[in-house]
Scaffold this motif. Sequence first.
Motif, PDB file in Angstrom:
ATOM      1  N   GLU A 223       0.812  -1.218   0.000  1.00 33.18           N
ATOM      2  CA  GLU A 223       0.000   0.000   0.000  1.00 33.18           C
ATOM      3  C   GLU A 223       0.845   1.268   0.000  1.00 33.18           C
ATOM      4  N   GLN A 224       1.909   1.308   0.794  1.00 29.19           N
ATOM      5  CA  GLN A 224       2.748   2.510   0.850  1.00 29.19           C
ATOM      6  C   GLN A 224       3.451   2.766  -0.484  1.00 29.19           C
ATOM      7  N   ASP A 225       3.900   1.710  -1.146  1.00 27.70           N
ATOM      8  CA  ASP A 225       4.521   1.863  -2.465  1.00 27.70           C
ATOM      9  C   ASP A 225       3.513   2.411  -3.474  1.00 27.70           C
ATOM     10  N   ILE A 226       2.292   1.876  -3.463  1.00 27.53           N
ATOM     11  CA  ILE A 226       1.243   2.328  -4.378  1.00 27.53           C
ATOM     12  C   ILE A 226       0.955   3.809  -4.159  1.00 27.53           C
ATOM     13  N   LEU A 227       0.818   4.212  -2.907  1.00 28.00           N
ATOM     14  CA  LEU A 227       0.542   5.615  -2.603  1.00 28.00           C
ATOM     15  C   LEU A 227       1.694   6.514  -3.043  1.00 28.00           C
ATOM     16  N   LYS A 228       2.925   6.067  -2.868  1.00 27.78           N
ATOM     17  CA  LYS A 228       4.086   6.854  -3.274  1.00 27.78           C
ATOM     18  C   LYS A 228       4.129   7.015  -4.799  1.00 27.78           C
ATOM     19  N   ILE A 229       3.882   5.946  -5.509  1.00 31.16           N
ATOM     20  CA  ILE A 229       3.873   6.002  -6.972  1.00 31.16           C
ATOM     21  C   ILE A 229       2.798   6.964  -7.461  1.00 31.16           C
ATOM     22  N   LEU A 230       1.606   6.863  -6.916  1.00 30.60           N
ATOM     23  CA  LEU A 230       0.513   7.737  -7.328  1.00 30.60           C
ATOM     24  C   LEU A 230       0.778   9.183  -6.935  1.00 30.60           C
ATOM     25  N   SER A 231       1.310   9.411  -5.751  1.00 33.71           N
ATOM     26  CA  SER A 231       1.646  10.776  -5.326  1.00 33.71           C
ATOM     27  C   SER A 231       2.719  11.376  -6.225  1.00 33.71           C
ATOM     28  N   ASP A 232       3.725  10.573  -6.590  1.00 31.20           N
ATOM     29  CA  ASP A 232       4.771  11.054  -7.500  1.00 31.20           C
ATOM     30  C   ASP A 232       4.181  11.414  -8.859  1.00 31.20           C
ATOM     31  N   TYR A 233       3.246  10.598  -9.352  1.00 33.85           N
ATOM     32  CA  TYR A 233       2.582  10.892 -10.623  1.00 33.85           C
ATOM     33  C   TYR A 233       1.825  12.218 -10.533  1.00 33.85           C
ATOM     34  N   LEU A 234       1.060  12.410  -9.467  1.00 30.92           N
ATOM     35  CA  LEU A 234       0.308  13.654  -9.300  1.00 30.92           C
ATOM     36  C   LEU A 234       1.245  14.843  -9.195  1.00 30.92           C
TER      37      LEU A 234
END
Length: 79
Positions: A13-24
């Motif tokens: 979950e933390q990796d997914i959130l980091k990837i999505l936050s980086d994209y945003l």
Amino acid sequence: MMDNKRKYFKYNEQDILKILSDYLHANSNSESINSQAILLGETAKDLRLVAVIGDGEDEDLFETDLEEIDKKIDFNGSY
């Protein structure tokens, strides 16, 4: 047996959130940002990301109740 031409990925979950936050962040046209994000719902049913992106000086951003934001806004993603 794993196919040599394929690449497999597994994220928590933390990796997914980091990837999505980086994209945003990459699409926010800002050099300095703060962000907060959560995943809500159930897999294969209503899983969704709720995130807030703000200026790097916006420390109040971290007080945002993302579950409340989830109730107030419609889906607005780019996909």
